[in-house]
Scaffold this active site. Structure first.
Site, PDB file in Angstrom:
ATOM      1  N   ASN A  11     -59.857 -36.888  44.848  1.00 60.71           N
ATOM      2  CA  ASN A  11     -58.933 -36.138  43.990  1.00 60.71           C
ATOM      3  C   ASN A  11     -58.610 -37.062  42.814  1.00 60.71           C
ATOM      4  O   ASN A  11     -57.801 -37.976  42.936  1.00 60.71           O
ATOM      5  CB  ASN A  11     -57.663 -35.797  44.781  1.00 60.71           C
ATOM      6  N   LYS A  13     -57.082 -36.332  40.129  1.00 58.88           N
ATOM      7  CA  LYS A  13     -55.847 -35.970  39.420  1.00 58.88           C
ATOM      8  C   LYS A  13     -56.147 -35.914  37.914  1.00 58.88           C
ATOM      9  O   LYS A  13     -57.236 -35.487  37.536  1.00 58.88           O
ATOM     10  CB  LYS A  13     -54.721 -36.944  39.786  1.00 58.88           C
ATOM     11  N   HIS A 101     -51.330 -29.373  47.011  1.00 56.35           N
ATOM     12  CA  HIS A 101     -51.133 -30.826  46.976  1.00 56.35           C
ATOM     13  C   HIS A 101     -49.650 -31.099  46.746  1.00 56.35           C
ATOM     14  O   HIS A 101     -48.975 -30.347  46.042  1.00 56.35           O
ATOM     15  CB  HIS A 101     -51.982 -31.447  45.852  1.00 56.35           C
ATOM     16  N   GLU A 103     -48.133 -33.027  44.856  1.00 58.58           N
ATOM     17  CA  GLU A 103     -47.721 -33.098  43.443  1.00 58.58           C
ATOM     18  C   GLU A 103     -47.548 -31.687  42.870  1.00 58.58           C
ATOM     19  O   GLU A 103     -46.678 -31.462  42.031  1.00 58.58           O
ATOM     20  CB  GLU A 103     -48.737 -33.918  42.637  1.00 58.58           C
ATOM     21  N   GLU A 172     -51.432 -34.815  54.573  1.00 55.36           N
ATOM     22  CA  GLU A 172     -51.054 -35.830  53.597  1.00 55.36           C
ATOM     23  C   GLU A 172     -49.544 -36.058  53.637  1.00 55.36           C
ATOM     24  O   GLU A 172     -48.794 -35.377  52.913  1.00 55.36           O
ATOM     25  CB  GLU A 172     -51.457 -35.389  52.187  1.00 55.36           C
ATOM     26  N   GLY A 178     -50.094 -42.506  47.456  1.00 61.35           N
ATOM     27  CA  GLY A 178     -49.931 -43.392  46.311  1.00 61.35           C
ATOM     28  C   GLY A 178     -48.941 -44.523  46.541  1.00 61.35           C
ATOM     29  O   GLY A 178     -48.497 -45.171  45.594  1.00 61.35           O
ATOM     30  N   SER A 214     -53.091 -43.172  50.805  1.00 60.36           N
ATOM     31  CA  SER A 214     -53.355 -44.610  50.709  1.00 60.36           C
ATOM     32  C   SER A 214     -54.536 -45.073  51.573  1.00 60.36           C
ATOM     33  O   SER A 214     -54.491 -46.149  52.175  1.00 60.36           O
ATOM     34  CB  SER A 214     -52.093 -45.418  51.049  1.00 60.36           C
TER      35      SER A 214
HETATM   36  C1  PEP Z   1     -53.593 -37.865  47.145  1.00 61.91           C
HETATM   37  O1  PEP Z   1     -52.897 -37.833  46.139  1.00 61.91           O
HETATM   38  O2  PEP Z   1     -54.116 -36.832  47.606  1.00 61.91           O
HETATM   39  C2  PEP Z   1     -53.787 -39.154  47.792  1.00 61.91           C
HETATM   40  C3  PEP Z   1     -54.211 -39.194  49.032  1.00 61.91           C
HETATM   41  O3  PEP Z   1     -53.489 -40.241  47.022  1.00 61.91           O
HETATM   42  P1  PEP Z   1     -53.682 -41.790  47.440  1.00 61.91           P
HETATM   43  O4  PEP Z   1     -55.024 -41.929  48.088  1.00 61.91           O
HETATM   44  O5  PEP Z   1     -53.604 -42.515  46.118  1.00 61.91           O
HETATM   45  O6  PEP Z   1     -52.554 -42.117  48.359  1.00 61.91           O
END
Ligand code: PEP
Length: 262
Positions: A11, A13, A101, A103, A172, A178, A214
């Site tokens: 992803n 973004k 997601h 966000e 998630e 993040g 992460s």
């Molecule tokens: C995400 O935003 O879907 C995600 C998993 O981000 P990160 O890997 O940076 O934690």
């Protein structure tokens, strides 16, 4: 019985400009030590305008990956300034759409009801909905994770029932996205059982369930070994081809032997 290859989804973004597409695919392709090949399925979700250009780079380099969108409208057409329909992303070569997601939920106010309508729209366009669920830190600390994830899934999938041919769920947890703080393998296994139970109720037991939050090349092997997830959804580490390929390598059931590597 595992019905699918492990799936790793990038992803991006709102990152990686058009000028970076070719370099990204070139680096992934030249990384022969960890090239996904037939063992791992790779999907990449760039910003909307790059779906088609990224697909062109993928075929130019003979890289084995699919492209998909990070979001789409729940509507088919109309006076909806700034929106993009599922058919439109399909026309650009997308095979999946990430929906719900965190966000989108927290920054753009998306509700489970809206996500449910988007799942229907994506399914009707013959694309795979990749639906994200996960609890925030407060819910985790109050022991409400199973309740939150179950409610999100039921509210997202319930109204869309029978409208999807294929479905992927990503667990998630918000506190892991993040933040550099990934969920432990034990948490991933535990929440996956919760998700699988809901999927069984919907007759969707063959769906893949990913973990995201992460994930790095360093923690991917441990998370994969614990066996809780069918793959990963990757944010930050998916912007760096060597980290992204490192995660794919960690998931590969047949890592390249030292002889093959040389
Ligand atoms: C995400 O935003 O879907 C995600 C998993 O981000 P990160 O890997 O940076 O934690």
């Amino acid at each position: 019985v595992k019905l699918h290859r492990p799936l790793v989804v990038a992803n991006w973004k709102m990152n990686i400009p058009e000028g970076g597409l070719s370099d990204f695919v070139a680096s992934c392709s030249s990384n022969s030590e960890s090239r996904p090949g037939k063992d791992i399925e790779v999907w990449i979700a760039p910003p909307f305008p790059y779906l088609s250009p990224l697909r062109a780079e993928i075929s130019a380099f003979g890289f084995d990956a699919e492209v998909g969108a990070q979001n789409c409208s729940d509507q088919k057409t109309g006076a909806l300034t700034g929106e993009v329909s599922a058919e439109m992303v399909s026309d650009q070569g997308a095979v999946f759409v990430i929906l719900g997601h965190s966000e989108r939920r927290t920054l753009f106010g998306e509700t489970d009801a809206l996500i449910a309508r988007k799942i229907t729209a994506v399914g009707m366009a013959q694309l795979v909905p990749l639906v994200c669920v996960g609890e925030d830190l407060e819910s985790r600390e109050r022991g409400l994770t199973a309740q939150v994830v179950t409610r999100q899934l039921r509210e997202c999938l319930g109204p869309a029932r029978d409208r999807f041919g294929s479905l992927v769920i990503a667990y998630e947890p918000l506190w892991a996205i993040g933040t550099g703080r990934n969920a432990s393998a034990a948490v991933v296994v535990e929440v996956n059982q919760v998700i699988r139970k809901v999927l069984r109720d919907f007759g969707e037991e063959s769906s893949r369930v990913l973990y995201g939050g992460s994930v790095t090349p360093e923690n991917a092997a441990d998370l994969a070994r614990a066996g809780g997830a069918d793959g990963f959804l990757i944010g930050g580490a998916s912007l760096d081809p060597s980290k992204f390929m490192g995660i794919c390598a960690a998931l590969s059931p047949h890592p390249a032997s030292p002889v093959e590597k040389s």
